[in-house]
Design an enzyme around this catalytic site. Sequence first.
Site, PDB file in Angstrom:
ATOM      1  N   GLY A 129       0.807  -1.208   0.000  1.00  0.00           N
ATOM      2  CA  GLY A 129       0.000   0.000   0.000  1.00  0.00           C
ATOM      3  C   GLY A 129       0.842   1.260   0.000  1.00  0.00           C
ATOM      4  O   GLY A 129       1.857   1.370  -0.699  1.00  0.00           O
ATOM      5  N   CYS A 130       0.425   2.233   0.831  1.00  0.00           N
ATOM      6  CA  CYS A 130       1.080   3.534   0.856  1.00  0.00           C
ATOM      7  C   CYS A 130       2.545   3.454   1.283  1.00  0.00           C
ATOM      8  O   CYS A 130       3.326   4.357   0.986  1.00  0.00           O
ATOM      9  CB  CYS A 130       0.319   4.483   1.780  1.00  0.00           C
ATOM     10  SG  CYS A 130      -1.326   4.925   1.172  1.00  0.00           S
ATOM     11  N   ALA A 131       2.916   2.411   1.998  1.00  0.00           N
ATOM     12  CA  ALA A 131       4.315   2.265   2.428  1.00  0.00           C
ATOM     13  C   ALA A 131       5.206   1.720   1.323  1.00  0.00           C
ATOM     14  O   ALA A 131       6.429   1.670   1.481  1.00  0.00           O
ATOM     15  CB  ALA A 131       4.400   1.349   3.654  1.00  0.00           C
ATOM     16  N   LEU A 154       3.813   5.435   5.643  1.00  0.00           N
ATOM     17  CA  LEU A 154       3.005   4.535   6.461  1.00  0.00           C
ATOM     18  C   LEU A 154       2.130   3.692   5.548  1.00  0.00           C
ATOM     19  O   LEU A 154       1.738   4.132   4.466  1.00  0.00           O
ATOM     20  CB  LEU A 154       2.122   5.332   7.419  1.00  0.00           C
ATOM     21  CG  LEU A 154       2.841   6.322   8.335  1.00  0.00           C
ATOM     22  CD1 LEU A 154       1.829   7.188   9.071  1.00  0.00           C
ATOM     23  CD2 LEU A 154       3.721   5.581   9.323  1.00  0.00           C
TER      24      LEU A 154
END
Length: 364
Positions: free
Chosen positions: A143-145, A349
């Site tokens: 994902g965003c990480a 994150l």
Amino acid sequence: MPYILSVGTCDASYRVEQDKTVEFAKEMFSGHFQNINRLLKAFENGQIQSRHFVKDVNWYKQPHSLQEKNDLYIGKSIEYSVKAIERCLSGGPYSEHPLPYHEIDAIFFVSSTGFSTPSIEARLMNALPFSKNTKRIPIWGLGCAGGASGVSRAHDYCIAYPDAKVLLVCVELCSLTFQNDDFSKSNLIGTSLFADGVAAALIVGEEVKTNEVGEMGIPYPKTIASQSNLMPDSEDVMGWEVKDNGLNVVFSKDIPTIVDRWMYPTIHQFLVDQELEIDAIKHFVAHPGGIKVLNAYKTALGIPDSYFEDAFEVLKHYGNMSSVTVLYVLNRFMEKRIRSGEKGILMALGPGFSSEIVLLEWDE
């Protein structure tokens, strides 16, 4: 230590102003929330002005099968990745030395918004003249990480193989995960925030001769160290639920609170391990997960707005492109002339709940 030598980006085809997405969300969700006008303030409060999507906003009003959306994901991933890679390897504003495709030793491919077997980097090797012996490392689900994690894993690879030239490619077409029959608040908030984009970064080991791939006398960011963190039993904070119609967003309202509580000890311990104080960090290459997340970064670390100016600008003009976004922020730092010896942190994150942190130091 490895160096980041260039970043290339590719915006998705359709630029959409935020007021148009407000109209879209009101049309799609108004019959399911009595307080829809209050909830729609999230679009304004998020301080996003525009985003890019693979389709015009009207396309998302109609139902589309998982196969249709995933076929579009594969096609657009290849199209946009080719452009981002071409820009990355051409040297751009960083170097007068384009890097031949066949010199790339490994490709790390990061994504969480579609499926492909063979994975996208294999398809890219058929679209561009990479060596048939190029190593492939596809990474899914961060994902965003994912962008920061991709930089970390490329760092690890270049530590093991200090003469390696590594290409990191991040693709996120978040709009294709929109479910027009999901009337949850999570889906509404996701509609206000997520967007599409592609980025590529060239990372090389310390034994690669800089004058062959970069410019002498120009400071480039070195990756000094990295740290991965996973919060136990936090799977319900963010991520996807895989259903018959595709990927359905999981997005907890507690994310800013978690960031505020968790980020300081995480960053602090990382800096302690590196024998550094927070004052030694002059640059923050932060994934802008949203305005509340950026504000939580500032509060947790006691850092003024100016340190996150680039993250705010990317959020304003592109929204949250999941793993790709931090590379858009990094690209803004690559275009600056940062003094040799200055340090920075690249951080993001993601689901898990997790974080990835990379210590950078600019060096000629």
